[in-house]
Scaffold this motif. Structure first.
Motif, PDB file in Angstrom:
ATOM      1  N   ARG A  43      -0.959 -52.763  42.583  1.00  0.00           N
ATOM      2  CA  ARG A  43      -0.440 -51.870  43.630  1.00  0.00           C
ATOM      3  C   ARG A  43      -1.322 -50.633  43.644  1.00  0.00           C
ATOM      4  NH1 ARG A  43       4.445 -48.371  41.545  1.00  0.00           N
ATOM      5  NH2 ARG A  43       3.721 -47.980  39.461  1.00  0.00           N
ATOM      6  N   GLY A 100      -1.610 -46.428  45.040  1.00  0.00           N
ATOM      7  CA  GLY A 100      -1.007 -45.255  45.653  1.00  0.00           C
ATOM      8  C   GLY A 100      -2.023 -44.633  46.587  1.00  0.00           C
ATOM      9  N   GLU A 118      11.861 -42.995  53.727  1.00  0.00           N
ATOM     10  CA  GLU A 118      10.850 -43.861  53.123  1.00  0.00           C
ATOM     11  C   GLU A 118      10.172 -44.659  54.235  1.00  0.00           C
ATOM     12  OE1 GLU A 118      12.868 -46.229  50.218  1.00  0.00           O
ATOM     13  OE2 GLU A 118      12.904 -44.610  48.755  1.00  0.00           O
ATOM     14  N   LYS A 176       5.562 -48.202  51.071  1.00  0.00           N
ATOM     15  CA  LYS A 176       6.514 -47.161  51.455  1.00  0.00           C
ATOM     16  C   LYS A 176       6.064 -45.820  50.895  1.00  0.00           C
ATOM     17  CE  LYS A 176      10.675 -49.861  52.018  1.00  0.00           C
ATOM     18  NZ  LYS A 176      10.929 -49.653  53.401  1.00  0.00           N
ATOM     19  N   THR A 177       6.438 -44.765  51.617  1.00  0.00           N
ATOM     20  CA  THR A 177       6.155 -43.433  51.102  1.00  0.00           C
ATOM     21  C   THR A 177       6.995 -43.219  49.851  1.00  0.00           C
ATOM     22  OG1 THR A 177       7.819 -42.480  52.574  1.00  0.00           O
ATOM     23  CG2 THR A 177       5.536 -42.405  53.326  1.00  0.00           C
ATOM     24  N   SER A 178       6.390 -42.571  48.864  1.00  0.00           N
ATOM     25  CA  SER A 178       7.098 -42.336  47.613  1.00  0.00           C
ATOM     26  C   SER A 178       7.189 -40.856  47.268  1.00  0.00           C
ATOM     27  CB  SER A 178       6.411 -43.086  46.470  1.00  0.00           C
ATOM     28  OG  SER A 178       5.088 -42.607  46.307  1.00  0.00           O
ATOM     29  N   PHE A 179       6.420 -40.014  47.965  1.00  0.00           N
ATOM     30  CA  PHE A 179       6.420 -38.580  47.672  1.00  0.00           C
ATOM     31  C   PHE A 179       5.867 -37.831  48.874  1.00  0.00           C
ATOM     32  CE2 PHE A 179       3.920 -34.866  46.395  1.00  0.00           C
ATOM     33  CZ  PHE A 179       4.897 -34.108  45.785  1.00  0.00           C
ATOM     34  N   ARG A 206       2.351 -39.272  49.689  1.00  0.00           N
ATOM     35  CA  ARG A 206       1.887 -40.393  48.861  1.00  0.00           C
ATOM     36  C   ARG A 206       2.688 -41.634  49.220  1.00  0.00           C
ATOM     37  NH1 ARG A 206       2.831 -42.992  43.884  1.00  0.00           N
ATOM     38  NH2 ARG A 206       0.894 -43.496  42.806  1.00  0.00           N
ATOM     39  N   ALA A 207       1.988 -42.754  49.348  1.00  0.00           N
ATOM     40  CA  ALA A 207       2.635 -44.036  49.593  1.00  0.00           C
ATOM     41  C   ALA A 207       2.134 -45.035  48.552  1.00  0.00           C
ATOM     42  CB  ALA A 207       2.311 -44.546  50.993  1.00  0.00           C
ATOM     43  N   VAL A 208       2.985 -45.983  48.196  1.00  0.00           N
ATOM     44  CA  VAL A 208       2.607 -47.039  47.268  1.00  0.00           C
ATOM     45  C   VAL A 208       2.595 -48.348  48.041  1.00  0.00           C
ATOM     46  CG1 VAL A 208       3.229 -48.265  45.161  1.00  0.00           C
ATOM     47  CG2 VAL A 208       3.572 -45.801  45.312  1.00  0.00           C
ATOM     48  N   SER A 259      -2.067 -46.511  40.777  1.00  0.00           N
ATOM     49  CA  SER A 259      -0.866 -46.304  39.991  1.00  0.00           C
ATOM     50  C   SER A 259      -0.752 -47.398  38.951  1.00  0.00           C
ATOM     51  CB  SER A 259       0.374 -46.380  40.889  1.00  0.00           C
ATOM     52  OG  SER A 259       0.229 -45.521  41.979  1.00  0.00           O
TER      53      SER A 259
END
Length: 188
Positions: A75, A77, A106, A124-127, A142-144, A187
């Motif tokens: 994965r 980021g 998200e 999805k956005t994570s931050f 940030r998206a993962v 990540s």
């Protein structure tokens, strides 16, 4: 057989058993020490260049502790910027009903490769940074994204686009002269 011969034979047997036990312990210790000569990465991925030469003394701290780096590839980021204008447009679209905001904000995010093909699976956005950067005129997000085919590599630069829960395409976040281009960071 006399008692003396029996005692002597028993003593030799016990000494031989102790020598075998001692040899087995030395073998186990050698296997443990050999295990210290192999360094395994805690993540699966691609390794960068070697930072130490073969035969160099390595310790657990300091510069010599760094052998290489491993980029995890299952994965990634992606850090990108959303301008103040894009955020205002997003809020306006949500207010007028053109866009249905996803639960917990998200957003689905996909990267657009230079070939104009999106990533096969969206992330999805994570931050989202709550503070506005005066330097770039934007917010950092940030998206993962999953990377099952390992197409994405460290420091790749592709503009992300977001998609709202309603399926309508949200604002695109292409790189611009006033902001850093989006880049993939990894990540674990």
């Amino acid at each position: 057989m006399s008692q003396a011969d029996l005692d002597k034979a028993q003593g030799e047997f016990d000494a031989s058993s102790a020598a075998v036990f001692s040899a087995q312990a030395k073998l186990k210790l050698a296997e443990i020490n050999l295990g210290y000569t192999t360094i395994r990465s805690p993540v699966t991925g691609f390794t960068g260049r070697a930072l130490q030469r073969q035969g160099a003394y390595i310790n657990a701290v300091g510069d010599s502790a760094k052998l290489s780096y491993v980029a995890a590839v299952d994965r990634c980021g992606v850090i990108f910027s959303v301008s103040q204008n894009q955020l205002a447009r997003l809020r306006e679209m949500a207010r007028t009903g053109e866009l249905v905001l996803p639960k917990n904000l998200e957003f689905e995010v996909e990267l657009i490769f230079p070939t104009a093909n999106p990533t096969p699976t969206a992330g999805k956005t994570s931050f989202a940074d709550p503070s506005f950067s005066q330097d770039t005129g934007s917010f950092q997000v940030r998206a993962v994204l999953p990377n099952p085919k390992r197409d994405l590599r460290p420091e790749c630069s592709s503009p992300p686009t977001s998609r709202a829960a309603s399926g309508a395409r949200g604002p695109s976040c292409p790189s611009s002269p006033c902001s850093k281009p989006p880049r993939a960071t990894w990540s674990t």
